[in-house]
Design a protein around this motif. Structure first.
Motif, PDB file in Angstrom:
ATOM      1  N   ILE A  19       0.828  -1.220   0.000  1.00  0.00           N
ATOM      2  CA  ILE A  19       0.000   0.000   0.000  1.00  0.00           C
ATOM      3  C   ILE A  19       0.863   1.272   0.000  1.00  0.00           C
ATOM      4  O   ILE A  19       0.691   2.125  -0.875  1.00  0.00           O
ATOM      5  N   GLY A 146       8.340   1.845   5.381  1.00  0.00           N
ATOM      6  CA  GLY A 146       6.952   2.192   5.692  1.00  0.00           C
ATOM      7  C   GLY A 146       6.776   2.365   7.189  1.00  0.00           C
ATOM      8  O   GLY A 146       5.675   2.619   7.663  1.00  0.00           O
ATOM      9  N   ARG A 257      -7.703  -0.474  -2.739  1.00  0.00           N
ATOM     10  CA  ARG A 257      -6.540  -0.371  -1.890  1.00  0.00           C
ATOM     11  C   ARG A 257      -5.815  -1.704  -1.809  1.00  0.00           C
ATOM     12  O   ARG A 257      -5.309  -2.090  -0.772  1.00  0.00           O
ATOM     13  N   GLY A 286      -4.999  -3.796  11.277  1.00  0.00           N
ATOM     14  CA  GLY A 286      -4.109  -3.845  10.116  1.00  0.00           C
ATOM     15  C   GLY A 286      -4.468  -4.916   9.117  1.00  0.00           C
ATOM     16  O   GLY A 286      -5.589  -5.432   9.101  1.00  0.00           O
ATOM     17  N   SER A 287      -3.490  -5.274   8.286  1.00  0.00           N
ATOM     18  CA  SER A 287      -3.796  -6.161   7.166  1.00  0.00           C
ATOM     19  C   SER A 287      -3.621  -7.632   7.487  1.00  0.00           C
ATOM     20  O   SER A 287      -4.080  -8.483   6.754  1.00  0.00           O
ATOM     21  N   TRP A 352     -12.042  -6.855   6.077  1.00  0.00           N
ATOM     22  CA  TRP A 352     -11.424  -5.674   5.447  1.00  0.00           C
ATOM     23  C   TRP A 352     -12.437  -4.528   5.314  1.00  0.00           C
ATOM     24  O   TRP A 352     -13.501  -4.707   4.736  1.00  0.00           O
ATOM     25  N   ALA A 353     -12.061  -3.382   5.834  1.00  0.00           N
ATOM     26  CA  ALA A 353     -12.952  -2.212   5.743  1.00  0.00           C
ATOM     27  C   ALA A 353     -12.246  -1.093   4.990  1.00  0.00           C
ATOM     28  O   ALA A 353     -11.027  -1.076   4.905  1.00  0.00           O
ATOM     29  N   GLN A 355     -10.617   1.633   5.361  1.00  0.00           N
ATOM     30  CA  GLN A 355     -10.081   2.289   6.566  1.00  0.00           C
ATOM     31  C   GLN A 355      -9.913   3.808   6.425  1.00  0.00           C
ATOM     32  O   GLN A 355     -10.285   4.564   7.316  1.00  0.00           O
ATOM     33  N   HIS A 370      -3.490  -1.619  16.077  1.00  0.00           N
ATOM     34  CA  HIS A 370      -2.286  -2.356  16.475  1.00  0.00           C
ATOM     35  C   HIS A 370      -1.030  -1.500  16.276  1.00  0.00           C
ATOM     36  O   HIS A 370       0.075  -1.959  16.521  1.00  0.00           O
ATOM     37  N   GLY A 372       0.305  -0.352  13.493  1.00  0.00           N
ATOM     38  CA  GLY A 372       1.046  -0.444  12.228  1.00  0.00           C
ATOM     39  C   GLY A 372       1.204   0.993  11.730  1.00  0.00           C
ATOM     40  O   GLY A 372       0.287   1.809  11.897  1.00  0.00           O
ATOM     41  N   TRP A 373       2.340   1.304  11.137  1.00  0.00           N
ATOM     42  CA  TRP A 373       2.626   2.720  10.876  1.00  0.00           C
ATOM     43  C   TRP A 373       1.702   3.339   9.833  1.00  0.00           C
ATOM     44  O   TRP A 373       1.391   4.536   9.891  1.00  0.00           O
ATOM     45  N   ASN A 374       1.223   2.540   8.862  1.00  0.00           N
ATOM     46  CA  ASN A 374       0.269   3.117   7.902  1.00  0.00           C
ATOM     47  C   ASN A 374      -0.995   3.551   8.626  1.00  0.00           C
ATOM     48  O   ASN A 374      -1.522   4.634   8.388  1.00  0.00           O
ATOM     49  N   SER A 375      -1.473   2.686   9.511  1.00  0.00           N
ATOM     50  CA  SER A 375      -2.687   3.014  10.260  1.00  0.00           C
ATOM     51  C   SER A 375      -2.475   4.267  11.091  1.00  0.00           C
ATOM     52  O   SER A 375      -3.350   5.137  11.174  1.00  0.00           O
ATOM     53  N   GLU A 378      -2.469   7.279   8.821  1.00  0.00           N
ATOM     54  CA  GLU A 378      -3.818   7.530   8.298  1.00  0.00           C
ATOM     55  C   GLU A 378      -4.689   8.163   9.383  1.00  0.00           C
ATOM     56  O   GLU A 378      -5.451   9.087   9.127  1.00  0.00           O
ATOM     57  N   GLU A 394       7.680  -3.658  14.909  1.00  0.00           N
ATOM     58  CA  GLU A 394       8.032  -2.388  15.553  1.00  0.00           C
ATOM     59  C   GLU A 394       6.805  -1.698  16.147  1.00  0.00           C
ATOM     60  O   GLU A 394       6.890  -0.586  16.647  1.00  0.00           O
ATOM     61  N   GLN A 395       5.638  -2.351  16.087  1.00  0.00           N
ATOM     62  CA  GLN A 395       4.398  -1.725  16.572  1.00  0.00           C
ATOM     63  C   GLN A 395       4.483  -1.321  18.049  1.00  0.00           C
ATOM     64  O   GLN A 395       3.927  -0.302  18.456  1.00  0.00           O
TER      65      GLN A 395
HETATM   66  O1  LIG Z   1      -9.611  -3.528   7.036  1.00  0.00           O
HETATM   67  C1  LIG Z   1      -8.575  -2.979   6.652  1.00  0.00           C
HETATM   68  C2  LIG Z   1      -7.323  -3.267   7.208  1.00  0.00           C
HETATM   69  C3  LIG Z   1      -6.238  -2.576   6.740  1.00  0.00           C
HETATM   70  N1  LIG Z   1      -6.363  -1.652   5.749  1.00  0.00           N
HETATM   71  C4  LIG Z   1      -5.191  -0.926   5.254  1.00  0.00           C
HETATM   72  O2  LIG Z   1      -4.052  -1.762   5.313  1.00  0.00           O
HETATM   73  C5  LIG Z   1      -2.923  -1.043   5.742  1.00  0.00           C
HETATM   74  C6  LIG Z   1      -2.378  -1.707   6.983  1.00  0.00           C
HETATM   75  O3  LIG Z   1      -1.123  -1.198   7.267  1.00  0.00           O
HETATM   76  P1  LIG Z   1      -0.553  -1.084   8.752  1.00  0.00           P
HETATM   77  O4  LIG Z   1      -1.490  -0.372   9.601  1.00  0.00           O
HETATM   78  O5  LIG Z   1       0.802  -0.466   8.673  1.00  0.00           O
HETATM   79  O6  LIG Z   1      -0.552  -2.544   9.291  1.00  0.00           O
HETATM   80  P2  LIG Z   1       0.195  -3.913   8.809  1.00  0.00           P
HETATM   81  O7  LIG Z   1      -0.464  -4.404   7.632  1.00  0.00           O
HETATM   82  O8  LIG Z   1       0.252  -4.795   9.994  1.00  0.00           O
HETATM   83  O9  LIG Z   1       1.656  -3.350   8.468  1.00  0.00           O
HETATM   84  C7  LIG Z   1       2.942  -3.898   8.368  1.00  0.00           C
HETATM   85  O10 LIG Z   1       3.706  -2.812   7.784  1.00  0.00           O
HETATM   86  C8  LIG Z   1       3.755  -1.621   8.575  1.00  0.00           C
HETATM   87  C9  LIG Z   1       4.507  -0.579   7.767  1.00  0.00           C
HETATM   88  O11 LIG Z   1       5.774  -1.029   7.393  1.00  0.00           O
HETATM   89  C10 LIG Z   1       4.407  -1.888   9.925  1.00  0.00           C
HETATM   90  O12 LIG Z   1       4.348  -0.713  10.716  1.00  0.00           O
HETATM   91  C11 LIG Z   1       3.668  -3.017  10.634  1.00  0.00           C
HETATM   92  O13 LIG Z   1       4.327  -3.348  11.845  1.00  0.00           O
HETATM   93  C12 LIG Z   1       3.589  -4.251   9.726  1.00  0.00           C
HETATM   94  O14 LIG Z   1       2.823  -5.277  10.361  1.00  0.00           O
HETATM   95  C13 LIG Z   1      -3.381   0.395   6.000  1.00  0.00           C
HETATM   96  O15 LIG Z   1      -3.075   1.192   4.886  1.00  0.00           O
HETATM   97  C14 LIG Z   1      -4.885   0.264   6.146  1.00  0.00           C
HETATM   98  O16 LIG Z   1      -5.601   1.412   5.718  1.00  0.00           O
HETATM   99  C15 LIG Z   1      -7.585  -1.362   5.200  1.00  0.00           C
HETATM  100  O17 LIG Z   1      -7.721  -0.508   4.300  1.00  0.00           O
HETATM  101  N2  LIG Z   1      -8.661  -2.040   5.673  1.00  0.00           N
END
Ligand SMILES: O=c1ccn([C@@H]2O[C@H](COP(=O)(O)OP(=O)(O)O[C@H]3O[C@H](CO)[C@@H](O)[C@H](O)[C@H]3O)[C@@H](O)[C@H]2O)c(=O)[nH]1
Length: 489
Positions: A19, A146, A257, A286-287, A352-353, A355, A370, A372-375, A378, A394-395
């Protein structure tokens, strides 16, 4: 006419990695039509990526051959969202087999590119070996993280200073990153606390992380205005440039996404529209993560007792096939589903929502995440404070950073096997969502402003935010690197 600069992006096969790479590719494409942008990935991931590209995009997708069953993985397993957590290391090990096909792809691009130096590789933090390929071929190479500077600095330091499992005290500091202050033993991800330097994770990570030094720099999906301590760790440690360019996130409404399913975004929007401002708690891990069935039960009771509106993304608990059907009658409190529907208090989303769409809605008040840095990015991009429940990687350090350093988070629980009590969860939810959460919400809004400023590029007043300057500096370093590609074997 000057030849276009080619930029090759190569993310690890996980949604949390693909992503931000996709978002970066789209940002670069928007920045200038002069880039020839290519994303490389394995067959199934490329197939899933295709519909996420806007119809008018010129981003090219290149498939790198990969057959999961050749690596003792289940057939067609090419993404961490379809492998159980304990097999992620196998997928990482299998990714080492991509070295030779990757080199061939790069050589192929080089043969079509008369000005050999006009190529730049942006690769994943798990693909340290790509820096060796780039060096051999004389191509400019950067790692794209990321993760936050702070979180990744702790993670890097821990892996490079093993073992920690003999640590007796409950907390300790990192010798090369004392700025992180005390790390508690139960903040160590399982693979690090069990590592002895000779297990699969240790072997993979130490080699992988050691390779970064061969790179020409690191790009961070972060904002230097609040993450400079962690970013500086890498400048000092690796003596290579570090550019913060975040947040690189996909905008709302950006296709699937990278993963479909779940729920129709229109239904979610209509439901959120019907709720008062700042009244909804969003819960999503997260994912690829999920929690234990005991934890799930307690979280369900907590959501009921707290009485707030909520959207909860559920997956089968640990120990069950993550891709199997969710069984509310087994894993949620008795009658939870029915009551949620009857009272209109919440929406339970399978797997999956949308987000970003949810977090950007004015009705959302807090995010149980959790970390995750993207979350995190966002959420903070919309000033939404976080209830942290770190689970892996690294969470734990992201959560620590958010709580201790920038005051936008309250930690709710730690890890996937810890005991949680619904009373504690309710208390923490209140801390953030009720009157007592004023300060935290104010801090989240300050960070939101910092984030907006970091990406502001104002022609009129000549202002360029830190992340705009970061990407400009990186691109000019890439263009200036006049390395001659040798095409040697
Ligand atoms: O129902 C869902 C679940 C997730 N997402 C998207 O999926 C991504 C999830 O990313 P993140 O929140 O970073 O979680 P992880 O998928 O667990 O990310 C991995 O990658 C991250 C960035 O490198 C690290 O911080 C985490 O520890 C690692 O587990 C985000 O963009 C969310 O918006 C959705 O759109 N809908």
């Amino acid at each position: 006419m000057a030849e276009k600069q080619s930029i090759v992006l190569f993310p690890f096969m996980a949604q949390g990695h693909i992503i931000p790479f996709l978002a970066l590719a789209l940002n670069l494409e928007q920045k200038s039509k002069n880039y020839n942008i290519i994303i490389i990935n394995t067959p199934h991931n490329i197939q899933k990526l295709q519909p996420s590209l806007p119809p008018n995009s010129s981003i090219k997708l290149i498939t790198i051959p990969f057959i999961s069953s050749d690596h003792n993985l289940p057939p067609n397993t090419e993404n961490t969202d379809t492998v159980p957590y304990n097999l992620v290391i196998k997928l990482l090990q299998a990714s080492l087999s991509l070295q030779s096909p990757f080199k061939n792809i790069i050589k192929n691009i080089l043969t079509q590119q008369p000005q050999k130096h006009k190529l730049c590789i942006i690769s994943d933090i798990f693909f340290g070996w790509t820096s060796i390929v780039a060096k051999e071929l004389g191509v400019f190479h950067v790692v794209f993280s990321g993760c936050s500077g702070f979180g990744l600095a702790c993670y890097y330091s821990l892996w490079m200073n093993l073992p920690h499992r003999f640590t007796n005290s409950d907390d300790f500091s990192l010798s090369d990153f004392p700025e992180a202050r005390l790390i508690q033993r139960n903040q160590l991800p399982n693979n690090i606390s069990q590592a002895d330097g000779f297990d699969d994770w240790s072997i993979f990570q130490r080699k992988n992380l050691s390779n970064w030094v061969n790179s020409d720099g690191i790009l961070f999906n972060s904002v230097s205005d609040f993450d400079s301590v962690g970013l500086n760790y890498f400048v000092k440690k690796l003596q290579i440039p570090v550019w913060s360019i975040g947040p690189v996130v996909l905008s709302t409404g950006n296709g699937s996404r990278g993963k479909g399913g779940g729920v129709n975004p229109k239904i979610i929007k209509a439901w959120l529209d019907s709720k008062p401002l700042n009244s909804v708690l969003f819960v999503c891990f997260g994912s690829m993560n999920t929690i234990s069935s005991e934890q799930m039960m307690q979280l369900g009771i907590a959501l009921e007792k707290s009485g707030n509106f909520f959207i909860w993304v559920v997956r089968p608990p640990i120990g069950f096939d993550i891709n199997s059907e969710f069984k509310p009658e087994e894993w949620l409190p008795l009658g939870f589903m029915e009551k949620t529907v009857e009272t209109g208090k919440g929406i339970i989303v399978n797997d999956w929502a949308p987000q970003v769409e949810i977090l950007s809605h004015g009705s959302v008040s807090a995010f149980l995440s959790h970390c995750g840095w993207n979350s995190v990015l966002e959420s903070l991009s919309y000033g939404v404070p976080i209830l942290g429940w770190p689970m892996a990687a690294e969470q734990f350090f992201n959560c620590k950073f958010l709580e201790e350093e920038i005051g936008v988070c309250v930690e709710v629980a730690r890890g996937k096997s810890c005991e949680v009590k619904y009373e504690d969860i309710v208390e923490k939810i209140e801390l953030v969502m009720s009157e007592s959460g004023v300060k935290i919400r104010e801090n989240a809004c300050k960070i939101k402003d910092m984030i907006r400023n970091a990406v502001r590029d104002d022609n009129e007043d000549g202002f360029k935010g830190s992340s705009v300057r970061g990407i400009d500096e990186f691109l000019s370093a890439a263009e200036k690197s006049n390395k001659a590609a040798t095409l040697s074997e």
